[in-house]
Scaffold this motif. Structure first.
Motif, PDB file in Angstrom:
ATOM      1  N   ALA A  12      -7.069  27.833 -16.018  1.00  0.00           N
ATOM      2  CA  ALA A  12      -7.064  28.375 -17.380  1.00  0.00           C
ATOM      3  C   ALA A  12      -7.599  29.802 -17.410  1.00  0.00           C
ATOM      4  O   ALA A  12      -7.128  30.642 -18.185  1.00  0.00           O
ATOM      5  CB  ALA A  12      -7.893  27.479 -18.306  1.00  0.00           C
ATOM      6  N   PHE A  13      -8.602  30.093 -16.567  1.00  0.00           N
ATOM      7  CA  PHE A  13      -9.199  31.426 -16.554  1.00  0.00           C
ATOM      8  C   PHE A  13      -8.615  32.333 -15.472  1.00  0.00           C
ATOM      9  O   PHE A  13      -8.993  33.505 -15.391  1.00  0.00           O
ATOM     10  CB  PHE A  13     -10.719  31.311 -16.372  1.00  0.00           C
ATOM     11  CG  PHE A  13     -11.423  30.824 -17.599  1.00  0.00           C
ATOM     12  CD1 PHE A  13     -11.767  31.694 -18.621  1.00  0.00           C
ATOM     13  CD2 PHE A  13     -11.719  29.473 -17.753  1.00  0.00           C
ATOM     14  CE1 PHE A  13     -12.400  31.240 -19.765  1.00  0.00           C
ATOM     15  CE2 PHE A  13     -12.353  29.009 -18.899  1.00  0.00           C
ATOM     16  CZ  PHE A  13     -12.691  29.894 -19.919  1.00  0.00           C
ATOM     17  N   ARG A  14      -7.699  31.792 -14.670  1.00  0.00           N
ATOM     18  CA  ARG A  14      -7.121  32.581 -13.582  1.00  0.00           C
ATOM     19  C   ARG A  14      -6.476  33.875 -14.078  1.00  0.00           C
ATOM     20  O   ARG A  14      -6.631  34.928 -13.418  1.00  0.00           O
ATOM     21  CB  ARG A  14      -6.094  31.722 -12.824  1.00  0.00           C
ATOM     22  CG  ARG A  14      -5.487  32.397 -11.608  1.00  0.00           C
ATOM     23  CD  ARG A  14      -6.501  32.535 -10.504  1.00  0.00           C
ATOM     24  NE  ARG A  14      -5.947  33.151  -9.314  1.00  0.00           N
ATOM     25  CZ  ARG A  14      -5.797  34.452  -9.125  1.00  0.00           C
ATOM     26  NH1 ARG A  14      -6.188  35.299 -10.070  1.00  0.00           N
ATOM     27  NH2 ARG A  14      -5.299  34.924  -8.010  1.00  0.00           N
ATOM     28  N   PRO A  15      -5.768  33.914 -15.202  1.00  0.00           N
ATOM     29  CA  PRO A  15      -5.155  35.170 -15.647  1.00  0.00           C
ATOM     30  C   PRO A  15      -6.165  36.278 -15.954  1.00  0.00           C
ATOM     31  O   PRO A  15      -5.791  37.463 -15.993  1.00  0.00           O
ATOM     32  CB  PRO A  15      -4.399  34.754 -16.921  1.00  0.00           C
ATOM     33  CG  PRO A  15      -4.151  33.288 -16.760  1.00  0.00           C
ATOM     34  CD  PRO A  15      -5.355  32.770 -16.059  1.00  0.00           C
ATOM     35  N   PHE A  16      -7.437  35.927 -16.195  1.00  0.00           N
ATOM     36  CA  PHE A  16      -8.438  36.934 -16.552  1.00  0.00           C
ATOM     37  C   PHE A  16      -9.240  37.428 -15.347  1.00  0.00           C
ATOM     38  O   PHE A  16     -10.088  38.302 -15.483  1.00  0.00           O
ATOM     39  CB  PHE A  16      -9.405  36.350 -17.594  1.00  0.00           C
ATOM     40  CG  PHE A  16      -8.730  35.834 -18.821  1.00  0.00           C
ATOM     41  CD1 PHE A  16      -8.276  36.701 -19.806  1.00  0.00           C
ATOM     42  CD2 PHE A  16      -8.521  34.475 -18.997  1.00  0.00           C
ATOM     43  CE1 PHE A  16      -7.651  36.231 -20.944  1.00  0.00           C
ATOM     44  CE2 PHE A  16      -7.892  33.986 -20.132  1.00  0.00           C
ATOM     45  CZ  PHE A  16      -7.448  34.872 -21.105  1.00  0.00           C
ATOM     46  N   HIS A  17      -8.967  36.859 -14.167  1.00  0.00           N
ATOM     47  CA  HIS A  17      -9.775  37.213 -13.000  1.00  0.00           C
ATOM     48  C   HIS A  17      -9.617  38.677 -12.613  1.00  0.00           C
ATOM     49  O   HIS A  17     -10.569  39.310 -12.150  1.00  0.00           O
ATOM     50  CB  HIS A  17      -9.423  36.320 -11.817  1.00  0.00           C
ATOM     51  CG  HIS A  17      -9.916  34.921 -11.970  1.00  0.00           C
ATOM     52  ND1 HIS A  17      -9.679  33.932 -11.040  1.00  0.00           N
ATOM     53  CD2 HIS A  17     -10.644  34.337 -12.949  1.00  0.00           C
ATOM     54  CE1 HIS A  17     -10.231  32.803 -11.441  1.00  0.00           C
ATOM     55  NE2 HIS A  17     -10.818  33.022 -12.593  1.00  0.00           N
ATOM     56  N   GLY A  18      -8.411  39.210 -12.779  1.00  0.00           N
ATOM     57  CA  GLY A  18      -8.214  40.613 -12.427  1.00  0.00           C
ATOM     58  C   GLY A  18      -9.095  41.524 -13.255  1.00  0.00           C
ATOM     59  O   GLY A  18      -9.686  42.483 -12.739  1.00  0.00           O
ATOM     60  N   ARG A  19      -9.206  41.223 -14.543  1.00  0.00           N
ATOM     61  CA  ARG A  19     -10.026  42.062 -15.435  1.00  0.00           C
ATOM     62  C   ARG A  19     -11.519  41.849 -15.169  1.00  0.00           C
ATOM     63  O   ARG A  19     -12.289  42.807 -15.115  1.00  0.00           O
ATOM     64  CB  ARG A  19      -9.690  41.714 -16.894  1.00  0.00           C
ATOM     65  CG  ARG A  19     -10.511  42.473 -17.918  1.00  0.00           C
ATOM     66  CD  ARG A  19     -10.038  43.913 -18.056  1.00  0.00           C
ATOM     67  NE  ARG A  19     -10.866  44.671 -18.987  1.00  0.00           N
ATOM     68  CZ  ARG A  19     -10.695  44.711 -20.303  1.00  0.00           C
ATOM     69  NH1 ARG A  19      -9.704  44.011 -20.844  1.00  0.00           N
ATOM     70  NH2 ARG A  19     -11.477  45.438 -21.063  1.00  0.00           N
ATOM     71  N   ILE A  20     -11.920  40.582 -14.991  1.00  0.00           N
ATOM     72  CA  ILE A  20     -13.350  40.282 -14.846  1.00  0.00           C
ATOM     73  C   ILE A  20     -13.834  40.586 -13.433  1.00  0.00           C
ATOM     74  O   ILE A  20     -14.739  41.396 -13.227  1.00  0.00           O
ATOM     75  CB  ILE A  20     -13.624  38.817 -15.217  1.00  0.00           C
ATOM     76  CG1 ILE A  20     -13.305  38.575 -16.694  1.00  0.00           C
ATOM     77  CG2 ILE A  20     -15.079  38.456 -14.913  1.00  0.00           C
ATOM     78  CD1 ILE A  20     -13.374  37.121 -17.108  1.00  0.00           C
TER      79      ILE A  20
END
Length: 505
Positions: free
Chosen positions: A470-478
């Motif tokens: 669920a949070f994989r798409p935000f890993h690049g930003r975070i």
């Protein structure tokens, strides 16, 4: 070719299959018991990554080739036969048969005093092809002319064991399971610790002993019972199991292959074997080899030991190949990629024009008033959500704004390991459906520094897997933003003892 070690006392034990699950754990157990150990492998390179590789002799040989096998067995007192072609392309039965005949004959010609073979149990019923082949190998070795101890085990419980990994993945990934009839087969599992105890003890059996022995733990369970008890030990919710009689072993193996990362060529014969009940028919082994001093390991404790590296703070070292495991049930760096449970990783590396010392200052000062160098709103929201579900949130901050020690809190993390100037590992203490770590490293790169960053997540149950994806798409930003932010912060002109601004985008 034999690469030999000199000056070691004790009898010589040859271990085949030393690159496998049992062999890789048996070798250090034999060394600890005072034996000299020679490992037989088709290629010495397959053993070079084992932590014990520089303590053993290495003989290159193929068990189907009589000449090279005789050379490997020359001067050997006890030979362990841990070869099985399960998972190999084509039919494994004929390969097993040929290898066992060749090895047994070579052992007889070389004057070996004892063979020890670990195989499956031999119930009095129609056997699966896997169990039938294991039984045939045992009979061949018993007739070889060399005294043979055939230890017969059912499911072996330990991290890295194919049977255990299949149990692990099925239970952790499926809160509701539609299962075939074989989940009600009775099984007597045994802990890897006890298997090794009997294997090492078998080296000293009297010469007249030439027979098979059943070995098992103290518990007799159904497969579904093992799944329920695994879930309880692992802290998972009670699993709902719905048996469906029409699922054949063939269909079941395809289902297992779709749910778990265990290779289909390995899962298929294992699943087919589960149609057989495998329970000890005798316990004669205890008359020759005393039981473990602490008693046999029960199923629940065996699972707990197998999960120990996951539940302990130093779990991350298993996947970074940090060295020798602390116990037989621990993972080995050389275990297959699919063994050891699921571990998700996000790895980043960023170059900074600042000296490595300056980059380390930024890393050691992370968190608290300095922030996390990426997407500050997301970090604040995560802290608020953690507090809403009973977690610590970001309110703890840190003891010192610039220096860290092992065991200190950093917001909702805890310092698990610190090597000044080189490595910082934080363990998550926020509420999560699993275990998480955040690791930072730095090394010199020309006139600048290379900052490395690794996030690790060991999911607990299906919720854990869902959380990661669920949070994989935000890993690049975070995570990506964090690595870049640390590198940029180090490049800023910062007086000694001061820090870069915390809220970098």
């Amino acid at each position: 070719m034999i690469k030999s070690l000199h000056g070691r006392g004790g009898s010589v034990c040859l271990v085949t299959g030393a690159s496998g699950y049992i062999g890789g754990r048996l070798v250090p157990a034999l060394l600890d018991a005072g034996y000299r150990v020679r490992c037989m492998a088709r290629s010495a390179r397959r053993l070079r990554d084992h932590p014990w590789a520089d303590r053993v002799e290495i003989a290159e040989a193929d068990a189907t080739d009589p000449e090279s096998t005789r050379r490997a067995l020359h001067g050997v007192d006890v030979a362990y036969y841990l070869i099985h072609a399960i998972g190999a392309a084509g039919g494994f039965a004929e390969t097993d048969r040929r290898a066992a005949r060749t090895f047994g004959g070579a052992a007889r010609d070389s004057g070996v005093g004892r063979l020890v073979y670990l195989g499956g149990m031999d119930p009095e019923e129609d056997l699966s092809p896997h169990l039938r082949s294991r039984a045939e190998v045992g009979e061949i070795l018993l007739r070889s002319g060399v005294p043979t101890a055939w230890l017969r085990a059912a499911v072996i419980i330990g991290s890295g064991s194919a049977s255990f990994e299949m149990l692990r993945y099925l239970t952790e990934r499926l809160p509701v399971m539609v299962t075939p009839r074989w989940v009600h087969s009775r099984i007597q599992p045994i802990a890897i610790q006890d298997v090794l105890h009997y294997l090492v003890g078998a080296a000293a059996l009297p010469a007249e002993v030439n027979r098979g022995f059943d070995i098992g733990g103290p518990d007799v369970l159904t497969y579904v019972g093992m799944m329920h008890r695994y879930a309880a030990v692992a802290g998972l919710r009670h699993r709902i199991v719905v048996p469906v009689p029409v699922l054949s072993p063939r269909l079941s193996s395809l289902w297992v292959g779709a749910i778990t990362p265990v290779p289909g060529s390995l899962a298929r014969p294992l699943v087919e074997s589960l149609r057989n009940e495998v329970v000890c028919a005798e316990h004669d082994i205890d008359g020759y080899i005393p039981p473990p001093s602490a008693g046999p390991v029960g199923f629940d404790r065996a699972v707990a030991l197998a999960l120990r590296r996951v539940r302990d703070a130093d779990v991350a070292t298993r996947w970074s190949s940090a060295g020798t495991p602390g116990a037989p049930g621990d993972p080995l760096p050389t275990d297959p990629d699919w063994a050891g449970g699921s571990l998700y990783t996000d790895e980043r590396a960023c170059r900074s024009g600042a000296p490595a010392e300056k980059a380390w200052e930024v890393i050691e000062g992370i968190g608290g008033e300095h922030g996390w160098y990426s997407f500050p709103v997301a970090w604040r929201i995560r802290g608020v959500l953690d507090r809403l579900v009973g977690g610590v949130g970001l309110r703890r901050g840190r003891r010192d704004p610039d220096r860290l020690r092992v065991g200190e809190a950093v917001d909702f993390w805890r310092v698990e390991e610190i090597e000044p100037g080189r490595l910082l590992r934080l363990r998550a203490e926020m509420r999560l459906p699993g275990l998480a770590w955040l690791e930072f490293g730095v090394r010199r790169d020309g006139s600048g520094a290379l900052v490395t960053q690794r996030a690790l997540f060991h999911p607990r149950g299906l919720a854990g897997h869902a959380y990661w994806w669920a949070f994989r798409p935000f890993h690049g930003r975070i995570f990506g933003g964090m690595c870049r932010g640390i590198a940029r912060a180090a490049e800023q002109e910062v007086p000694s003892g001061a820090r870069a601004p915390a809220r970098l985008p």
